[in-house]
Design an enzyme around this catalytic site. Structure first.
Site, PDB file in Angstrom:
ATOM      1  N   GLU A  57       0.825  -1.215   0.000  1.00 17.78           N
ATOM      2  CA  GLU A  57       0.000   0.000   0.000  1.00 17.78           C
ATOM      3  C   GLU A  57       0.851   1.254   0.000  1.00 17.78           C
ATOM      4  OE1 GLU A  57      -2.187  -2.933   2.822  1.00 17.78           O
ATOM      5  OE2 GLU A  57      -0.170  -2.632   2.006  1.00 17.78           O
ATOM      6  N   ASP A 205      25.956 -36.749   0.790  1.00 19.49           N
ATOM      7  CA  ASP A 205      26.089 -35.977  -0.445  1.00 19.49           C
ATOM      8  C   ASP A 205      27.038 -34.787  -0.306  1.00 19.49           C
ATOM      9  OD1 ASP A 205      24.169 -37.691  -1.443  1.00 19.49           O
ATOM     10  OD2 ASP A 205      22.506 -36.299  -1.136  1.00 19.49           O
ATOM     11  N   ALA A 299      14.390 -41.575   2.360  1.00 20.70           N
ATOM     12  CA  ALA A 299      13.122 -42.288   2.520  1.00 20.70           C
ATOM     13  C   ALA A 299      12.640 -42.319   3.960  1.00 20.70           C
ATOM     14  CB  ALA A 299      13.278 -43.708   1.983  1.00 20.70           C
ATOM     15  N   THR A 300      13.563 -42.393   4.918  1.00 21.51           N
ATOM     16  CA  THR A 300      13.152 -42.526   6.322  1.00 21.51           C
ATOM     17  C   THR A 300      12.447 -41.268   6.817  1.00 21.51           C
ATOM     18  OG1 THR A 300      14.997 -44.033   6.758  1.00 21.51           O
ATOM     19  CG2 THR A 300      13.955 -42.982   8.663  1.00 21.51           C
ATOM     20  N   ALA A 302      11.164 -38.906   4.940  1.00 19.31           N
ATOM     21  CA  ALA A 302       9.962 -38.709   4.121  1.00 19.31           C
ATOM     22  C   ALA A 302       8.786 -39.507   4.693  1.00 19.31           C
ATOM     23  CB  ALA A 302      10.236 -39.125   2.676  1.00 19.31           C
ATOM     24  N   SER A 303       9.040 -40.754   5.071  1.00 18.77           N
ATOM     25  CA  SER A 303       7.976 -41.587   5.631  1.00 18.77           C
ATOM     26  C   SER A 303       7.500 -41.053   6.968  1.00 18.77           C
ATOM     27  CB  SER A 303       8.469 -43.020   5.781  1.00 18.77           C
ATOM     28  OG  SER A 303       8.797 -43.559   4.511  1.00 18.77           O
ATOM     29  N   SER A 304       8.436 -40.583   7.787  1.00 22.02           N
ATOM     30  CA  SER A 304       8.056 -40.036   9.095  1.00 22.02           C
ATOM     31  C   SER A 304       7.176 -38.809   8.932  1.00 22.02           C
ATOM     32  CB  SER A 304       9.316 -39.678   9.893  1.00 22.02           C
ATOM     33  OG  SER A 304      10.069 -40.828  10.197  1.00 22.02           O
TER      34      SER A 304
END
Length: 368
Positions: A57, A205, A299-300, A302-304
């Site tokens: 504004e 990584d 994966a761990t 992500a699943s949690s």
């Protein structure tokens, strides 16, 4: 419901487009756009660019000058009514002597939540609310969720081969997806308030988890300067204190929050001696002003996140490759025992990014 004119729709659409100019810079503040018209002509417009800087504004009123007198202001979010790092915009509109304010939506912030609208009406300004409300809500899912629930908006990014594998059995995974997909991920990172991962992912990584200017899509670099883009906060779950100073995470620009017993946030553990993600996320909102988490992990985790119902949006990249069932899968165990328990997805967008396919989906939770 107020009767809005075609002019009203046109001007609010313009305000919504303006608001998008801040998607890489405003967090944790909301994206907001404003258009001011007088006698049907645009005399001022603007958007909120960065927290602590003038609101939409203010930019629009500065452009309009004395043409705000008797004008109509179109704002994608209810003008604020409280003093923060900037004065209240409702007060500014009153002083500018606008005649009418049209808001796309009421502010979910408990400090505002109708107070700005009341302040304007008490000053004799006509106020209407609800024009293109859904479009306005789509500008700020993270801000809205935080204000309503005290929890962050969570986007979970995963990448896999077409048969759903994320790495070979020996752990090799770079690179499953294409350079174009990785550029796309950089753009998503740049929009987020924080990037969440685990110490395992960082170590495996040697990941920096930052926004890299040279890896951003060219379209984004044409619209912004490198210095204007923020580095999201990097939040690393490191319950066992495994991170070491020589990692790229500590050698690259950007703030870090370590969830560890010797770090910035002490992990709260559940009965299984795992980090309680619900309480950790609530702490990130309350203590560190984080409302939008972009998650890159294995994966761990992500699943949690899925089991704890913490994922607001899945961003899935599938590469045109086949890796076989002896590779590592996209998600870990979810403990499902019947097809009635299977998690359905509501697919919001499917598109090709380079040779890869990107799917944006939400989890369609079944009522118990």
């Amino acid at each position: 419901m107020p009767q809005f004119t075609p002019q009203d729709y046109s001007m609010m659409s313009r305000a919504i487009e303006l608001a998008k100019g801040g998607i890489y810079t405003t967090a944790p503040n909301p994206n907001v756009g404003c258009v001011i018209t007088l006698n049907g002509e645009v005399v001022g417009e603007g958007f909120h660019y960065r927290a602590g800087e003038p609101h939409a504004e203010v930019h629009a009123m500065r452009m309009a000058g004395d043409k705000t007198v008797g004008a109509t202001a179109y704002v994608t979010l209810e003008p604020c009514s409280h003093y923060g790092r900037t004065p209240p915009c409702a007060e500014g509109l009153i002083k500018a002597k606008v005649a009418k304010v049209i808001c796309a939506m009421e502010d979910p912030n408990p400090q505002v939540a109708g107070r700005g609208i009341k302040m304007l009406r008490d000053a004799g300004i006509e106020v209407e609310v609800g024009l293109l409300e859904q479009d306005a809500e789509a500008l700020n899912p993270a801000f809205i969720k935080r204000m309503k629930t005290g929890m962050p908006f969570v986007q979970l990014k995963m990448a896999a081969s077409l048969d759903g594998q994320t790495a070979l059995d020996n752990g090799q995974s770079q690179w499953i997806t294409s350079p174009q997909a990785r550029q796309d991920v950089q753009a998503f990172r740049a929009q987020s308030n924080a990037i969440l991962s685990t110490s395992k992912t960082v170590i495996d990584d040697n990941a920096s988890l930052n926004v890299r200017w040279n890896d951003l899509p060219s379209s984004l670099k044409q619209s912004y300067q490198e210095s204007s883009l923020r580095q999201p906060i990097r939040v690393i779950l490191d319950r066992q204190n495994q991170l070491t100073p020589e990692l790229k995470l500590f050698q690259t620009e950007g703030e870090r929050i370590l969830v560890s017993h010797s770090g910035d946030v002490t992990p709260i553990e559940n009965d299984q001696q795992q980090i309680d993600l619900n309480q950790t996320f609530a702490a990130l909102v309350k203590e560190h002003n984080i409302n939008h988490l972009w998650v890159e992990a294995g994966a761990t985790l992500a699943s949690s996140l899925i089991k704890d119902n913490l994922v607001d949006e899945l961003i899935l990249y599938f590469a045109p490759k086949i890796m076989g069932s002896d590779s590592r899968g996209l998600f870990g165990a979810l403990g499902l025992e019947s097809m009635a328990d299977v998690i359905d997805l509501d697919i919001k967008d499917v598109r090709q990014v380079g040779p890869d396919i990107r799917i944006v989906a939400t989890l369609n939770r079944k009522e118990p």
